[in-house]
Structures are given as structure tokens and as C-alpha cells.
Design a protein around this motif. Sequence first.
Motif, PDB file in Angstrom:
ATOM      1  N   LYS B 169       1.186  -1.294   0.677  1.00 25.69           N
ATOM      2  CA  LYS B 169       0.233  -0.050   0.226  1.00 25.69           C
ATOM      3  C   LYS B 169       0.549   1.471   0.483  1.00 25.69           C
ATOM      4  O   LYS B 169       0.934   2.369  -0.671  1.00 25.69           O
ATOM      5  N   SER B 170       2.050   1.534   0.948  1.00 24.49           N
ATOM      6  CA  SER B 170       3.314   2.546   0.760  1.00 24.49           C
ATOM      7  C   SER B 170       3.111   2.661  -0.862  1.00 24.49           C
ATOM      8  O   SER B 170       3.377   3.707  -0.886  1.00 24.49           O
ATOM      9  N   VAL B 171       3.527   1.602  -0.561  1.00 25.47           N
ATOM     10  CA  VAL B 171       4.399   1.690  -2.470  1.00 25.47           C
ATOM     11  C   VAL B 171       3.825   2.375  -3.176  1.00 25.47           C
ATOM     12  O   VAL B 171       3.749   3.162  -4.212  1.00 25.47           O
ATOM     13  N   ALA B 172       2.137   1.543  -3.713  1.00 27.52           N
ATOM     14  CA  ALA B 172       1.453   2.000  -4.525  1.00 27.52           C
ATOM     15  C   ALA B 172       0.686   3.644  -4.290  1.00 27.52           C
ATOM     16  O   ALA B 172       0.425   4.388  -4.702  1.00 27.52           O
ATOM     17  N   THR B 173       0.855   4.197  -2.736  1.00 29.49           N
ATOM     18  CA  THR B 173       0.272   5.888  -2.289  1.00 29.49           C
ATOM     19  C   THR B 173       1.563   6.506  -3.285  1.00 29.49           C
ATOM     20  O   THR B 173       1.141   7.491  -3.325  1.00 29.49           O
ATOM     21  N   HIS B 174       2.618   6.318  -2.888  1.00 30.63           N
ATOM     22  CA  HIS B 174       3.785   7.072  -2.670  1.00 30.63           C
ATOM     23  C   HIS B 174       4.111   7.469  -4.052  1.00 30.63           C
ATOM     24  O   HIS B 174       5.272   9.134  -4.142  1.00 30.63           O
ATOM     25  N   CYS B 175       4.668   6.076  -4.665  1.00 33.70           N
ATOM     26  CA  CYS B 175       5.633   6.008  -6.108  1.00 33.70           C
ATOM     27  C   CYS B 175       5.116   6.206  -7.448  1.00 33.70           C
ATOM     28  O   CYS B 175       4.699   6.193  -7.634  1.00 33.70           O
ATOM     29  N   GLY B 193      -6.969  -7.869  -1.168  1.00 26.30           N
ATOM     30  CA  GLY B 193      -6.124  -6.793  -2.481  1.00 26.30           C
ATOM     31  C   GLY B 193      -6.504  -5.408  -2.244  1.00 26.30           C
ATOM     32  O   GLY B 193      -6.334  -5.011  -3.219  1.00 26.30           O
ATOM     33  N   GLY B 194      -6.491  -4.878  -1.094  1.00 22.59           N
ATOM     34  CA  GLY B 194      -6.894  -3.289  -0.848  1.00 22.59           C
ATOM     35  C   GLY B 194      -5.517  -2.380  -1.728  1.00 22.59           C
ATOM     36  O   GLY B 194      -5.949  -1.376  -1.699  1.00 22.59           O
ATOM     37  N   TRP B 195      -4.749  -3.301  -1.358  1.00 20.14           N
ATOM     38  CA  TRP B 195      -3.122  -2.226  -1.794  1.00 20.14           C
ATOM     39  C   TRP B 195      -3.265  -1.640  -3.434  1.00 20.14           C
ATOM     40  O   TRP B 195      -2.586  -0.283  -3.730  1.00 20.14           O
ATOM     41  N   LEU B 196      -4.134  -2.650  -4.234  1.00 22.49           N
ATOM     42  CA  LEU B 196      -3.880  -1.625  -5.667  1.00 22.49           C
ATOM     43  C   LEU B 196      -4.817  -0.645  -5.772  1.00 22.49           C
ATOM     44  O   LEU B 196      -4.551  -0.064  -6.610  1.00 22.49           O
ATOM     45  N   SER B 197      -6.084  -0.249  -4.912  1.00 24.90           N
ATOM     46  CA  SER B 197      -6.617   0.668  -5.411  1.00 24.90           C
ATOM     47  C   SER B 197      -5.773   1.655  -5.146  1.00 24.90           C
ATOM     48  O   SER B 197      -6.599   2.774  -4.493  1.00 24.90           O
ATOM     49  N   CYS B 198      -4.887   1.289  -4.103  1.00 21.31           N
ATOM     50  CA  CYS B 198      -4.346   2.697  -3.778  1.00 21.31           C
ATOM     51  C   CYS B 198      -3.136   3.278  -4.964  1.00 21.31           C
ATOM     52  O   CYS B 198      -2.632   4.164  -4.446  1.00 21.31           O
ATOM     53  N   PHE B 199      -2.780   3.237  -5.917  1.00 18.03           N
ATOM     54  CA  PHE B 199      -2.497   3.781  -7.066  1.00 18.03           C
ATOM     55  C   PHE B 199      -3.765   5.235  -7.250  1.00 18.03           C
ATOM     56  O   PHE B 199      -4.548   4.929  -7.080  1.00 18.03           O
ATOM     57  N   PRO B 200      -3.037   6.340  -7.023  1.00 18.32           N
ATOM     58  CA  PRO B 200      -3.401   7.054  -7.043  1.00 18.32           C
ATOM     59  C   PRO B 200      -4.357   7.607  -8.898  1.00 18.32           C
ATOM     60  O   PRO B 200      -4.168   6.688 -10.148  1.00 18.32           O
ATOM     61  N   GLU B 201      -5.713   8.477  -8.904  1.00 18.38           N
ATOM     62  CA  GLU B 201      -6.935   7.906 -10.145  1.00 18.38           C
ATOM     63  C   GLU B 201      -5.563   8.764 -11.360  1.00 18.38           C
ATOM     64  O   GLU B 201      -6.018   7.920 -12.799  1.00 18.38           O
ATOM     65  N   ASN B 202      -4.701   9.207 -10.902  1.00 17.79           N
ATOM     66  CA  ASN B 202      -3.948   9.663 -12.335  1.00 17.79           C
ATOM     67  C   ASN B 202      -2.761   9.611 -12.164  1.00 17.79           C
ATOM     68  O   ASN B 202      -1.658   9.978 -13.379  1.00 17.79           O
ATOM     69  N   PHE B 203      -2.646   8.130 -11.839  1.00 22.27           N
ATOM     70  CA  PHE B 203      -1.104   7.919 -11.778  1.00 22.27           C
ATOM     71  C   PHE B 203      -1.065   6.219 -12.992  1.00 22.27           C
ATOM     72  O   PHE B 203      -2.003   5.566 -13.560  1.00 22.27           O
ATOM     73  N   GLY B 204      -0.179   6.790 -14.122  1.00 28.81           N
ATOM     74  CA  GLY B 204      -0.389   5.842 -15.468  1.00 28.81           C
ATOM     75  C   GLY B 204       1.145   5.335 -16.072  1.00 28.81           C
ATOM     76  O   GLY B 204       0.947   5.275 -17.123  1.00 28.81           O
TER      77      GLY B 204
END
Lengths: 291, 591
Positions: B169-175, B193-204
Amino acid sequence: MEKTPDKISSSSEKNEVLNLKETELRLGLPGSEFLDKKATGFSLFGKDLKDENNKNIFSGAKRVFSDAIDGSNKWGLCTNRGSEVDLGKNDVLFSPRGANGGVKNTNILQSSHPAKEVPPQPVEGKKDENGSTASKAQVVGWPPIRSLHKNRLTTNLSRNNDVKGKSESSCLYVKVSMDGAPYLRKVDLKTYCSYAELSSALEKMFSCFTIGQYASHGLRGKEDLNECHLMDLLDRSEYVLTYEDKDGDWMLVGDVPWEMFTDMCKRLRIMKGSEASGLAPRVIEKCKSQN
Amino acid sequence: MQTDPNPKKSKDSPSNSDSTESTQSASPFPDDVLGKVLSFLNSDKDRSSVSLVCKDWYNAERWTRTKLFIGNCYSVSPEIVATRFPKITSVTLKGKPRFSDFNLVPQNWGADVHYWLVMFAKVYPFLEELRLKRMTVSDESLEILATAFPGFRALSLMSCDGFSTDGLKSVATHCRNLTELDIQDTDIDDFNGGWLSCFPENFGSLEVLNFASLDSEVNFDALERLVSRCKSLRVLKVNKSITLDQLQRLLLRAPQLMELGTGSFQQELLPGQFGDLESAFSNCKNLRTLSGLWEVTSVYLPVLYAACTSLTFLNLSYAALRSVEFGNLIAYCPNLRRLWVLDTVEDKGLEAVGSSCPLLEELRVFPADPFDQQLHRGVTELGFVAVSRGCSKLHYVLYFCWQMTNAAVATIVQNCPNFTHFRLCIMNPGRPDYLTNEPMDEAFGAVVKTCTKLQRLSVSGLLTDLTFEYIGKHAKNLETLSVAFAGSSDLGMQCVLEGCPKLRKLEIRDCPFGNAALLSGLEKYEKMRSLWMSSCNVTITACQQLAREMPRLNVEVMKDKESDDSQADKVYVYRSVAGPRRDAPPFVLTL
């Protein structure tokens, strides 16, 4: 590669089996025969071992039992699905009870502390508590496969086996009955790859059979049965091939891909055409709407 | 190996010892050019050689090295690394000995990445890539990783442990600039599996996403949106929770994929869905690698056929296919270079490989039922021979079987003399040639005599010292040797240590090698990365002697609970410039 039959017949393998049995944990007085023979054969192998020489098996039971009482977790016993049985747990000691339910679907248990390493053969004079029995005990970390891979695989395989309803057979015999015939036949669905092959084989078996015509497109994969063609044939032919699926319903052969059919088919019935017209009303209606 | 990168310069540039100061001096020409030229060097071996030429070159090299590779995390310390290399942007670290994969190393042994990350946070703020193998990684460490390096891009964790999905989650959120998240063979606490949802919506920015070894269900909508946004996504390996119709939707979003790991391949599909899936696969024109195929039933294999023509790597190691359905599939894969299968395909399946895949270079056959003591199904020597006949380019094999013959192996290496990696595992320990009842010495003799390029060898079956005499005498390029349940006396191990000039890793278990063998390699171990010996005949006294005479080696012993006080049950010896471990747990005795 020669396949060892389920029933252990060769004497050397029988000896190995007997040796394994010597180390089995059982309830009961040392050296005594057990009342429940079926549980005995089942307990750690998941096979129904019919062994006439039951008396020989238990001659060593006394020693084994007292070893087990020590509670020393010295060896992992081999089961049919290869679970590393933790001897400290109670359910193993009560093997007759655990036998009938337990073995078939257990996943390989990865104990948090690695089980004691046991040499597969008495190597360089290492202490071997049970003589040759150690040769069949599981060794830690052998074969060298990642535990993750093992666990994943067992889950996959046991699930597949459950779904398919058969564990290690490579043939699939189903009964074939034909209306009016005095006796039934059996065919091995695994020897055919398509409906065409099946129908020609059945044709040979039941010579007045006409089903081969509509299945002769060489149906594979997702090719759908030409429903209109079927309609024609149903009208013309005397017989129709049907099968009973896992749910007990009678289905028209040819609707689904071949592999799916072999998974689902429990028995075949060659039905008289006049009876069969009531079988596939959807098909008939579709054809009508297309026409 | 060492080509002079700067032939003209070596005449002109002065090699004086005070050149450290002259790095920033008046004449930029020699150092700048040297630096520029050296920056093209990627191979660690080359860089190592360059750094030994002279002090100028040592400095130029250390200032231009950006990729750090450490094959044994205890061979060096974070401090030493930080001092020598100021400009690192990519780090690869390997930790535990390989036999930890097979439960031979207890938990909490070490190889914790934490102090490395703490140091990196101080010294390498521009770190972009971290690749770890067999290391322990905590959620806290992942938090540091995610927050301390603003430009961080690629994280690869292979066979690691110690973290949970919270760390992810940390990685998905901050990187923000993450391009690669690759988690392989990793057993972690998978809370959800909630970590996957931590990628921000503008992250691509993702190019590589592999979460196949995680079990719990991810939010599919989040995944689908993520895949849509990541236009450069080329590697996508999902986990079992993803169904076939979900897979189809993902493929529609990412037809540019080059590597695909499917989810579960077992689902009741409606007829229309089958067709949709098939066309989704045929739209993936760039697919080179295919894996996953969990719980596959042969019914749906045909959807893959269209995509198979371009495949170079097919990984079926979780798909228990039988020979006929596998044969049908493999017929569509003429361009395959690498194939991993389960032995459920049996010899017949391997024959199909031999006839369908002429370009095959690598084959791995895994056992579906490794503890199957009675039936011994799977593959035999015949399958291996069949592949060798059809695939002359074969150079990497990992083969698990229950029986083998010397003659078969001799035939195989005659057909394929270019083996670089030959790993044969006859699953019954100490099993002889099943036709002649002789030891398997001649088999491995044939391998080392014929395959002059051999770099890696794993032996099995009943073996006497003769095998090791052959190896020592002929295996001139051998770097890694794995031995189990083999050998007759110390002589075997001695032959290997005295021969094999390029040996780097030697791992031995359950062999009758004792102190004399261990001590015969005194000089050798410093040239190697590591030695592992477990359940052999080595005593603590001998290990102490080794430690005394070779101070630049770390000699570590782990004891089993019930063995004699004198026995050294597990010995791990490796060279190190960092001295003995400071983080060794109580059960690791450093001598």
C-alpha cells in the motif's frame, strides 16, 4: 514408463508398503489386529489396501507405538498426497478416525519448523530409528522444489481432480446403451478427440447407427453444431445420440466443445429419433426462426 | 573479457597517485573523457577489471557506476558501498543461500534489507531501482522505500519474505513515478487486495505489474482503470482471483502487452464470451510471454492458439495439462525459446515439444506430485531424449524425473552439446541407472566432457567419487554446482575444489564429505562467492580451523537440535570484506 497398478502386487513394493505400515501410528494394543480393517488400509495412503497378511504388519506395532508416545517429531510419514504430517498433532495419532475423511484433499502442510531431516537411506551410519522405513520417509527440502510452488500446485491439482471427479485415471469409460439392443457397450472417451471419431466408433459398434452424419463436421473447440443440419437429420434418422451429464440430465450430443463434453458425460444413450424430437426444442425453434 | 576502453588515453593520461585531487583540476580532457567512456560499461565484471588498472581508473569507475550488483549481501556492508560509490541509481541485492528455498535455512536467519535502505536513503536520494532476491523485507522498509526516494521507479522482489500487503500500500500510494512492481515467488501476509486501489487515479506510469503470487482478490474496477491509464504497460501478470471474463476486459484495454500472466482459467463461459476471449487474445500481436493458467481446463486452451505464434516463453508450471491437450497447444507455438511445464504432460507431451519447437533453448519440467512415492508418473528419460532430438539449440534444462539411464544422458548431450545449464533431479535420492543398476557417474561424465560451455550443473542419482573426478577434470567453465545424496568419500569434493577453475557457488547436502574435503578448499573459497554444506560429515573443529586460517572468510555454522556437539550440521562459508555478521541470530554460530 511402467505404471504401478493401484493394487500393490509386486513383492518388493509390498514389502515397502509393509514397512511403512510398521511405522503407522495406530490406536490399540501393541501387536493386536484392528477391528476396522477398512480404516487400516486407508489410514495414511488413501488407498484401499487389501492385505491378506495383516498379522505380519502388526508385528512391529509395539515398538512403533512406543516411539510415537515419546512425542518425538522425528520423521514425516508419507501419505498419498504427500502431506508432511506433523506427528505432534492429535489427529494423526487417532488415525482410524482421521483416515476416511482426511487424506484425499489435504494440501501439503508446510510446518513452520522444518521437520527433522531424515536420510533416505542409512547413510554414513546415521542413527536410523526404524531401519529401512526411513527410506520412504520424506526428507526436508527434497525434491528441491520451492515450497510456494508445491503449495500452489497441490491446490490446483486437488481442485482439478475434484472438478473432474477422477484422480489419476487416464481413461474414461462410459456405458453406451441403444434402444432395442439386448446389451450395452462401453467406450473410452479419452481415445477420441472429436465427435466425428466417437460417432464413427459407435457406428461400428451399433451398425444401424446414423448419428455420424451431423457430427462429421469435425467439431472442435468452439465450433457450434449447425442446428439446421441437425434438424434435417433428426427428421431423417432413426436414432439420436444423447448423453447423461453430471446433473443427471439427458442432453443432445454435439452442443458443447468436445473437451467439455468428455468432462460432463456420464453415459451415452442412443435414442430412437421419435423420442428424441422432444429433446431439443430450443434447437428446433432456433432453426425455425432462422428459416 | 577486459577490452581496453580507452586505448589512446592510456598513453597520455598520467597514472600518478595524487590524481584523486586532479579529478576537478584544470585539464578536463583525460578525466572527463575517461568518465564518459567508462559510463558505457555495464558489465560488473568489466567494471571490476577497470577499477584495478590504476587509481585514476578506480576513481573514474566508481564515479561512473550507477548500477550496483551485490550477489551476497553479507559480502560487503552498506557503509563500504556508500563510501565507494556515490552515484548509484540501481541496486540488486541477494541474500539467503539458495537452499533456503527448500526450507533448509531457519526463519529469521537474516538478510534484512532494512539497514541497506536506511543507508541508501542518506546517500542515494536519487535511487530509482531496487531488485531483491531472497531478502527479508519489512513493511517499515517498504515505507522508507516509498517515501525517501522521489524518483523511485522499479521494485522487484523475488523469493522475499517479511512484508505484507500493507507495505505494498505504501508503495502504491507514494511512488508517483513507479514503472515496475514485480513480486515473484513471494510468500507474504496477504491481508486483502486493497493495495491495488491505492494507486492514485492520475497515476499511469506502470510498465510492469506482476502480482501473481498474491492470493487475495483485488478490486477489479480499480485494476481495469489502472490498466487503461498505463499506456506503456507491457508486462501484466495477475493473480488467481481474476476470472476469464475479467481477463478478456483487461486484454481489451492492453492489447500492447508483451508478457501476460493470466488468472484462473476455469470458469463457465457463455458461448459469446468464449468468442470474445479468443478475439481478445488474437488482438494481442506483441505477446511474447504467457504464464499463469491456474486451474486450466483444456476446454479453453483454444482461445490461446492465435496468440501462440508469437510466443517465445510459455510458462505452464501451474497448469496440469495432459499430453494430448498439451500437444495440441504446443503445435501452435513454433517460435518458442523457453518452456516450463509440469510432468503431467508425460513423455508423449515432450515428444510433441521436440517436433513442434525447433528453436527451443530452455526447458524446465516440474513434478506435479513430488512426493508420489508409489506411482511415479510423470516423465522419464525418453521424454528428455525426444526433446534433445528435436531441439538442437537446447542449452538450459531443469528436469525432474524418477528414472534415468547413463545411455540416455549420453545421447542427450550428443544431440545438444551446447548446454550451459544442466540440472537433472532424479527424485529418488541415490537412484542408480534403472536399466543397468550402475551409478550415474557416466551420465554426468558425458555431460562435462561434451558440454564445454557448462556453467551450472546439478547432479542426482547414485553417484560415486568418479562423477566428481570427471567434474573436476573437465568442467572448466563451471560456476555453480549443486550436489545432494552423492559421492563416496572426501575425494569427491576434493576433486571439485582442485579442478573447476571458475567455480563460484558450491552447495552440498547429505553427502559423505568430511573435514578433509572442507579443508582442501582453503585457498579456493576466497575466489568463490559461497560454499554451503549441510548434513555432511563436517565437525565444528574443522570449521574453526578454516575460520582461523582464512580470516577474510565468514564461516557460519547452524546446528540441528539433536546432533552431537561436535557436528557442524549446516555450514555456510563466504568471502566478505565486511567481517563477521553483526546481525546473526543466536542459532548462527560465527566462528
